[in-house]
Design an enzyme around this catalytic site. Sequence first.
Site, mmCIF file in Angstrom:
data_model
loop_
_atom_site.group_PDB
_atom_site.id
_atom_site.type_symbol
_atom_site.label_atom_id
_atom_site.label_comp_id
_atom_site.label_asym_id
_atom_site.label_seq_id
_atom_site.Cartn_x
_atom_site.Cartn_y
_atom_site.Cartn_z
ATOM 1 N N GLU A 30 60.873 1.358 83.222
ATOM 2 C CA GLU A 30 61.968 2.016 83.927
ATOM 3 C C GLU A 30 61.969 3.440 84.235
ATOM 4 O O GLU A 30 61.170 4.195 83.650
ATOM 5 C CB GLU A 30 63.232 1.646 83.087
ATOM 6 C CG GLU A 30 63.762 0.025 82.961
ATOM 7 C CD GLU A 30 64.833 0.043 81.958
ATOM 8 O OE1 GLU A 30 65.346 -1.111 82.053
ATOM 9 O OE2 GLU A 30 65.485 0.918 81.273
ATOM 10 N N SER A 43 66.858 16.619 69.773
ATOM 11 C CA SER A 43 67.115 16.037 68.507
ATOM 12 C C SER A 43 65.734 16.203 67.837
ATOM 13 O O SER A 43 65.619 16.851 66.582
ATOM 14 C CB SER A 43 67.411 14.608 68.564
ATOM 15 O OG SER A 43 66.954 13.882 67.674
ATOM 16 N N ILE A 49 61.453 15.655 62.706
ATOM 17 C CA ILE A 49 61.194 14.397 62.263
ATOM 18 C C ILE A 49 61.427 13.407 63.296
ATOM 19 O O ILE A 49 62.275 13.552 64.369
ATOM 20 C CB ILE A 49 62.061 14.091 61.219
ATOM 21 C CG1 ILE A 49 62.112 15.083 59.955
ATOM 22 C CG2 ILE A 49 61.926 12.623 60.636
ATOM 23 C CD1 ILE A 49 60.517 14.898 59.289
ATOM 24 N N TRP A 51 62.085 9.542 63.668
ATOM 25 C CA TRP A 51 62.400 8.579 62.947
ATOM 26 C C TRP A 51 62.750 7.208 63.573
ATOM 27 O O TRP A 51 63.035 6.138 63.067
ATOM 28 C CB TRP A 51 63.696 8.746 62.368
ATOM 29 C CG TRP A 51 64.813 9.551 63.331
ATOM 30 C CD1 TRP A 51 65.280 10.644 63.300
ATOM 31 C CD2 TRP A 51 65.700 8.648 64.017
ATOM 32 N NE1 TRP A 51 66.331 10.831 64.270
ATOM 33 C CE2 TRP A 51 66.633 9.763 64.854
ATOM 34 C CE3 TRP A 51 65.982 7.368 64.319
ATOM 35 C CZ2 TRP A 51 67.568 9.192 65.362
ATOM 36 C CZ3 TRP A 51 66.956 7.052 65.214
ATOM 37 C CH2 TRP A 51 67.708 7.769 65.766
ATOM 38 N N VAL A 68 58.520 -1.340 75.565
ATOM 39 C CA VAL A 68 59.528 -2.141 75.697
ATOM 40 C C VAL A 68 60.943 -1.345 75.303
ATOM 41 O O VAL A 68 61.923 -1.633 75.988
ATOM 42 C CB VAL A 68 59.232 -3.259 74.606
ATOM 43 C CG1 VAL A 68 60.720 -4.075 74.424
ATOM 44 C CG2 VAL A 68 58.177 -3.989 75.095
ATOM 45 N N HIS A 71 61.213 4.707 76.244
ATOM 46 C CA HIS A 71 60.905 5.482 77.629
ATOM 47 C C HIS A 71 61.257 6.900 77.292
ATOM 48 O O HIS A 71 60.364 7.637 77.650
ATOM 49 C CB HIS A 71 61.808 5.044 78.702
ATOM 50 C CG HIS A 71 61.366 3.638 79.214
ATOM 51 N ND1 HIS A 71 61.441 2.365 78.857
ATOM 52 C CD2 HIS A 71 60.211 3.380 80.196
ATOM 53 C CE1 HIS A 71 61.060 1.498 79.513
ATOM 54 N NE2 HIS A 71 60.086 1.911 80.287
ATOM 55 N N ARG A 73 61.761 8.785 74.512
ATOM 56 C CA ARG A 73 60.798 9.394 73.242
ATOM 57 C C ARG A 73 59.407 9.349 73.903
ATOM 58 O O ARG A 73 58.808 10.450 73.813
ATOM 59 C CB ARG A 73 60.744 8.254 72.358
ATOM 60 C CG ARG A 73 61.977 8.220 71.253
ATOM 61 C CD ARG A 73 62.186 6.885 70.300
ATOM 62 N NE ARG A 73 62.646 5.784 71.229
ATOM 63 C CZ ARG A 73 62.752 4.414 70.671
ATOM 64 N NH1 ARG A 73 62.170 4.303 69.680
ATOM 65 N NH2 ARG A 73 63.703 3.712 71.465
ATOM 66 N N HIS A 225 66.296 -5.474 76.128
ATOM 67 C CA HIS A 225 65.338 -6.486 75.304
ATOM 68 C C HIS A 225 66.091 -6.662 73.928
ATOM 69 O O HIS A 225 66.654 -5.715 73.325
ATOM 70 C CB HIS A 225 63.996 -5.820 75.031
ATOM 71 C CG HIS A 225 63.090 -5.876 75.988
ATOM 72 N ND1 HIS A 225 63.194 -5.074 77.199
ATOM 73 C CD2 HIS A 225 62.484 -7.009 76.796
ATOM 74 C CE1 HIS A 225 62.051 -5.480 77.990
ATOM 75 N NE2 HIS A 225 61.655 -6.781 77.785
HETATM 76 P P1 AMP Z 1 64.627 5.666 74.414
HETATM 77 O O1 AMP Z 1 63.509 6.266 73.798
HETATM 78 O O2 AMP Z 1 64.778 5.555 76.035
HETATM 79 O O3 AMP Z 1 65.139 4.634 73.536
HETATM 80 O O4 AMP Z 1 65.591 7.002 74.300
HETATM 81 C C1 AMP Z 1 65.814 8.022 73.118
HETATM 82 C C2 AMP Z 1 66.012 7.349 71.847
HETATM 83 O O5 AMP Z 1 65.471 8.585 71.195
HETATM 84 C C3 AMP Z 1 67.405 7.264 71.473
HETATM 85 O O6 AMP Z 1 67.400 6.082 71.317
HETATM 86 C C4 AMP Z 1 67.454 8.016 70.221
HETATM 87 O O7 AMP Z 1 68.179 7.055 69.264
HETATM 88 C C5 AMP Z 1 66.059 8.226 69.879
HETATM 89 N N1 AMP Z 1 66.039 9.537 69.020
HETATM 90 C C6 AMP Z 1 66.915 10.546 68.757
HETATM 91 N N2 AMP Z 1 66.405 11.435 67.899
HETATM 92 C C7 AMP Z 1 65.340 10.999 67.527
HETATM 93 C C8 AMP Z 1 64.099 11.401 66.790
HETATM 94 N N3 AMP Z 1 64.286 12.726 66.180
HETATM 95 N N4 AMP Z 1 63.124 10.737 66.460
HETATM 96 C C9 AMP Z 1 62.979 9.617 67.121
HETATM 97 N N5 AMP Z 1 63.876 8.953 67.907
HETATM 98 C C10 AMP Z 1 64.921 9.658 68.257
#
Ligand code: AMP
Length: 242
Positions: A30, A43, A49, A51, A68, A71, A73, A225
């Site tokens: 996507e 964040s 961290i 998480w 899946v 995107h 991250r 998903h």
């Molecule tokens: P996506 O990677 O497309 O799911 O969108 C970004 C996601 O990263 C969101 O769902 C957040 O919950 C998540 N997120 C925010 N901060 C962090 C962090 N420090 N570590 C891991 N995931 C995070």
Amino acid sequence: MGVEKVPKYNIPIKKVDYVFIELEKMKPHEQLVQKELEAFIESVTGSGIFWKAMLLAKVPGEDLYLIVDGHHRWAGLQKLGAKKAPSVILDYFSDDVKVYTWYPAFKGSLDRVIERLKAEGLEVIEDPEAEEKAERGEIAFALVGERSFSIPGALDEQKKVSKVLDEMSVEGEIELIYYGLKEDARDDMAKGEVDYVFIRKAPTKEDVMELVKRGEVYSPKTTRHVLPFIPDMIDVKLEDLF
Ligand code: AMP
């Protein structure tokens, strides 16, 4: 970026095993949303961290993984210069993994939305059969509310619709809400909380894999998903991902 209305399921949180996968082996399906990318970077750099493990699926016959979930991250970590991410590898084609779609809906002026869609080169044709055509995948979207319209086309046209809605939402011209279920959108329409909903056929898992193999991507929020569990939070230092 619109608000999400997630259906209420009781999905248990589960501790899952993760492995470190190289970011360059991951393939998106996507387009990204700039705001979500910025929010993730802020964040993860703020706390140091990571998480939330990525959810991946092996691309059959290739040394690659379909993203899946994760995107932003993936793109965010790459932007920071990281090399890998903690990932849960799913058995994608098992019945446990379901794929649905999101239905964008808006509160605002239908005329203005149609005007902007047309300015983007899209056709918007009044059509009482639009919803059935959309469900069969014959058109890009049905636009359904008090009246009903067909928007002909396929993926490219869906991307244009997504772009228009995103822009109009940022400009404050519409309130944009993504529904996980059509029925929830209809309930909210009956209550006057939204005016129109865009309906499309959900892609299948085969569609998603084929698209990724071709190196293409859907517009944001095309797939939704659903897994039988929500992976528990993990606690990995950002510096360990370089
Ligand atoms: P996506 O990677 O497309 O799911 O969108 C970004 C996601 O990263 C969101 O769902 C957040 O919950 C998540 N997120 C925010 N901060 C962090 C962090 N420090 N570590 C891991 N995931 C995070």
